[in-house]
Scaffold this motif. Structure first.
Motif, PDB file in Angstrom:
ATOM      1  N   GLU A   1       0.828  -1.203   0.000  1.00 49.59           N
ATOM      2  CA  GLU A   1       0.000   0.000   0.000  1.00 49.59           C
ATOM      3  C   GLU A   1       0.864   1.255   0.000  1.00 49.59           C
ATOM      4  N   GLY A   2       2.017   1.151  -0.663  1.00 45.81           N
ATOM      5  CA  GLY A   2       2.851   2.320  -0.864  1.00 45.81           C
ATOM      6  C   GLY A   2       3.882   2.601   0.195  1.00 45.81           C
ATOM      7  N   VAL A   3       4.120   1.635   1.106  1.00 48.78           N
ATOM      8  CA  VAL A   3       5.117   1.845   2.158  1.00 48.78           C
ATOM      9  C   VAL A   3       6.227   0.805   2.015  1.00 48.78           C
ATOM     10  N   MET A   4       7.459   1.277   2.102  1.00 46.91           N
ATOM     11  CA  MET A   4       8.633   0.406   2.048  1.00 46.91           C
ATOM     12  C   MET A   4       9.422   0.520   3.341  1.00 46.91           C
ATOM     13  N   LEU A   5       9.969  -0.606   3.776  1.00 46.51           N
ATOM     14  CA  LEU A   5      10.777  -0.682   4.989  1.00 46.51           C
ATOM     15  C   LEU A   5      12.210  -1.006   4.571  1.00 46.51           C
ATOM     16  N   THR A   6      13.180  -0.275   5.137  1.00 41.86           N
ATOM     17  CA  THR A   6      14.573  -0.549   4.791  1.00 41.86           C
ATOM     18  C   THR A   6      15.488  -0.115   5.935  1.00 41.86           C
ATOM     19  N   SER A   7      16.779  -0.385   5.751  1.00 39.60           N
ATOM     20  CA  SER A   7      17.795  -0.046   6.746  1.00 39.60           C
ATOM     21  C   SER A   7      18.736   1.003   6.173  1.00 39.60           C
ATOM     22  N   SER A   8      18.897   2.091   6.868  1.00 45.41           N
ATOM     23  CA  SER A   8      19.798   3.147   6.411  1.00 45.41           C
ATOM     24  C   SER A   8      21.232   2.656   6.291  1.00 45.41           C
ATOM     25  N   HIS A   9      21.642   1.804   7.203  1.00 40.14           N
ATOM     26  CA  HIS A   9      23.025   1.337   7.210  1.00 40.14           C
ATOM     27  C   HIS A   9      23.356   0.593   5.928  1.00 40.14           C
TER      28      HIS A   9
ATOM     29  N   ILE B   1      10.237   3.907   5.226  1.00 42.96           N
ATOM     30  CA  ILE B   1      10.635   3.874   6.631  1.00 42.96           C
ATOM     31  C   ILE B   1      12.108   3.474   6.676  1.00 42.96           C
ATOM     32  N   TRP B   2      12.958   4.420   7.079  1.00 48.50           N
ATOM     33  CA  TRP B   2      14.395   4.187   7.151  1.00 48.50           C
ATOM     34  C   TRP B   2      14.765   3.852   8.603  1.00 48.50           C
ATOM     35  N   LEU B   3      15.064   2.605   8.882  1.00 51.22           N
ATOM     36  CA  LEU B   3      15.464   2.227  10.235  1.00 51.22           C
ATOM     37  C   LEU B   3      16.942   2.538  10.443  1.00 51.22           C
TER      38      LEU B   3
ATOM     39  N   LEU C   1      15.793  -8.323   9.961  1.00 49.88           N
ATOM     40  CA  LEU C   1      15.419  -7.485  11.105  1.00 49.88           C
ATOM     41  C   LEU C   1      13.922  -7.275  11.291  1.00 49.88           C
ATOM     42  N   ALA C   2      13.242  -6.830  10.238  1.00 47.65           N
ATOM     43  CA  ALA C   2      11.835  -6.449  10.359  1.00 47.65           C
ATOM     44  C   ALA C   2      11.154  -6.598   9.009  1.00 47.65           C
ATOM     45  N   ARG C   3       9.934  -7.168   9.006  1.00 50.44           N
ATOM     46  CA  ARG C   3       9.238  -7.448   7.757  1.00 50.44           C
ATOM     47  C   ARG C   3       7.741  -7.185   7.907  1.00 50.44           C
ATOM     48  N   PHE C   4       7.125  -6.704   6.846  1.00 47.44           N
ATOM     49  CA  PHE C   4       5.672  -6.627   6.818  1.00 47.44           C
ATOM     50  C   PHE C   4       5.099  -8.043   6.695  1.00 47.44           C
ATOM     51  N   ILE C   5       4.048  -8.319   7.465  1.00 52.03           N
ATOM     52  CA  ILE C   5       3.325  -9.588   7.302  1.00 52.03           C
ATOM     53  C   ILE C   5       1.872  -9.349   6.894  1.00 52.03           C
ATOM     54  N   THR C   6       1.388  -8.125   7.061  1.00 53.34           N
ATOM     55  CA  THR C   6       0.117  -7.665   6.508  1.00 53.34           C
ATOM     56  C   THR C   6       0.329  -6.190   6.155  1.00 53.34           C
ATOM     57  N   PRO C   7      -0.618  -5.557   5.464  1.00 52.70           N
ATOM     58  CA  PRO C   7      -0.438  -4.130   5.173  1.00 52.70           C
ATOM     59  C   PRO C   7      -0.260  -3.261   6.405  1.00 52.70           C
ATOM     60  N   ASN C   8      -0.749  -3.733   7.552  1.00 55.46           N
ATOM     61  CA  ASN C   8      -0.721  -2.921   8.772  1.00 55.46           C
ATOM     62  C   ASN C   8       0.149  -3.487   9.883  1.00 55.46           C
ATOM     63  N   THR C   9       0.894  -4.568   9.595  1.00 59.07           N
ATOM     64  CA  THR C   9       1.618  -5.264  10.668  1.00 59.07           C
ATOM     65  C   THR C   9       3.061  -5.551  10.265  1.00 59.07           C
ATOM     66  N   ILE C  10       3.984  -5.265  11.190  1.00 56.99           N
ATOM     67  CA  ILE C  10       5.409  -5.560  10.999  1.00 56.99           C
ATOM     68  C   ILE C  10       5.837  -6.568  12.062  1.00 56.99           C
ATOM     69  N   ALA C  11       6.465  -7.654  11.619  1.00 58.38           N
ATOM     70  CA  ALA C  11       7.099  -8.607  12.535  1.00 58.38           C
ATOM     71  C   ALA C  11       8.577  -8.239  12.632  1.00 58.38           C
ATOM     72  N   HIS C  12       9.110  -8.175  13.850  1.00 49.86           N
ATOM     73  CA  HIS C  12      10.488  -7.693  14.015  1.00 49.86           C
ATOM     74  C   HIS C  12      11.225  -8.461  15.099  1.00 49.86           C
ATOM     75  N   CYS C  13      12.539  -8.489  14.963  1.00 48.22           N
ATOM     76  CA  CYS C  13      13.385  -9.173  15.932  1.00 48.22           C
ATOM     77  C   CYS C  13      13.493  -8.390  17.237  1.00 48.22           C
ATOM     78  N   ILE C  14      13.580  -9.128  18.321  1.00 46.67           N
ATOM     79  CA  ILE C  14      13.966  -8.557  19.606  1.00 46.67           C
ATOM     80  C   ILE C  14      14.958  -9.527  20.252  1.00 46.67           C
ATOM     81  N   CYS C  15      15.708  -9.027  21.199  1.00 51.56           N
ATOM     82  CA  CYS C  15      16.625  -9.866  21.970  1.00 51.56           C
ATOM     83  C   CYS C  15      16.204  -9.789  23.435  1.00 51.56           C
TER      84      CYS C  15
END
Length: 325
Positions: A146-154, A184-186, A203-217
């Motif tokens: 829906e027009g949103v991209m997730l990425t890592s600045s590094h 979204i620049w992490l 690190l982090a991924r969309f699993i639905t248009p409104n939901t991100i699954a992400h790593c934690i420690c």
């Protein structure tokens, strides 16, 4: 009109580039081929699989698996997520984009991998392939459809990729190429053992248009704890729903910590393949993703051998989506 495609869209193929005797997998080739076999068997129950390898004999372990096709092509390595063509929608039709692949900042040889798409689209798919003058790997970006991209600045702003462009220029270029309204620049988060300069698919991924699954420690003494906490804070500010994926216990090979992450899952038709690591958290992750994605079958595949070459399941494959072209 251009539109990016979320990975849960219907697929024609899941494409994989097989390990072979001339690749870095040679010291434990039988082990990794068994890992690929289990992965491919799981996928082939739901959809077609296309395997790529330098010789016909490389396909021998997979010839009795149904729903599998083969394409002979020279390759350097296996991580087709990063050199495979990326589909977009343009005026309702699928178009394949071929970005430049330089092996994560010229860390390895990549000439053969960078040429795979041209040969594949000319000889197998027999369709147009649009060359994009930008260094970009598929594992460094993720879309919600829906027009949103997730990425890592590094990763995307690393000088070893597109040093002639600044963040604003890259942001504008990617928005134009993929038809995006937001990137979204992490700034935080990393996985030890990942040599891609912090690919987002670790690190982090969309699993639905409104939901991100992400790593934690969950271990405060672990080097991942603080960076992943900072990444979580960034994600909380996005307004998306979040699903936490705790890291498994540390895994090592030849005294080197491996990049084990549950974020490297793979969407296929009607299912989700999740990397597992013979860890007590395997079941927790599968249960958590099953709750978040009740209409998909969640399947675990042992990915421990994949980690020896610094990748996991998602890194090893690329989606070819289904639709008019």
């Amino acid at each position: 009109m251009i539109k990016s495609i979320p990975e849960w869209s219907e697929q024609e193929y899941l494409m994989l580039s097989l390990p072979h005797e001339k690749s870095d997998w040679k010291p434990y080739l039988d082990e990794i081929l068994q890992g690929y076999k289990e992965f491919i068997k799981a996928v082939s129950e739901f959809q077609k699989v296309l395997l790529i390898a330098p010789k016909k004999s490389d396909f021998a372990p997979f010839e009795n698996i149904p729903n599998v096709e083969f394409f002979v092509c020279d390759t350097n390595d296996t991580w087709i997520r990063d050199f495979g063509a990326i589909d977009i929608l343009e005026n309702g039709c699928l178009k394949a984009l071929d970005f430049t692949f330089n092996a994560w900042g010229n860390k390895f040889q990549s000439q053969l991998d960078n040429a795979v798409n041209s040969k594949l689209f000319k000889e197998k798919f027999k369709e147009e392939l649009k060359k994009i003058d930008l260094i970009l790997e598929g594992g460094s970006i993720d879309f919600n459809g829906e027009g949103v991209m997730l990425t890592s600045s590094h990763c995307l702003l690393n000088e070893n990729r597109n040093s002639h462009l600044n963040k604003t220029q890259i942001d504008e270029k990617l928005k134009e190429i993929f038809g995006l309204k937001q990137i979204i620049w992490l700034e935080n988060g990393f996985i030890k053992g990942d040599d891609t300069d912090h690919h987002i698919d670790t690190l982090a991924r969309f699993i639905t248009p409104n939901t991100i699954a992400h790593c934690i420690c969950e271990d405060e003494k672990d080097e991942h704890y603080l960076p992943l906490q900072e990444m979580k804070k960034e994600l909380e500010e996005t307004g998306f729903n979040l699903v936490e994926l705790p890291l498994p216990k540390p895994l090592y090979y030849e005294n080197r910590r491996l990049g084990a992450t549950y974020a490297n899952f793979v969407f296929i038709n009607n299912a989700l393949i999740v990397p597992t690591y013979n860890d007590e958290k395997d079941k927790i992750i599968i249960q958590r993703l099953s709750k978040a994605l009740p209409n998909r079958k969640i399947i675990g595949v042992d990915a421990r051998v994949f980690l020896r070459q610094n990748g996991s399941l998602h890194c090893s494959c690329q989606n070819r989506f289904k639709g008019p072209r």
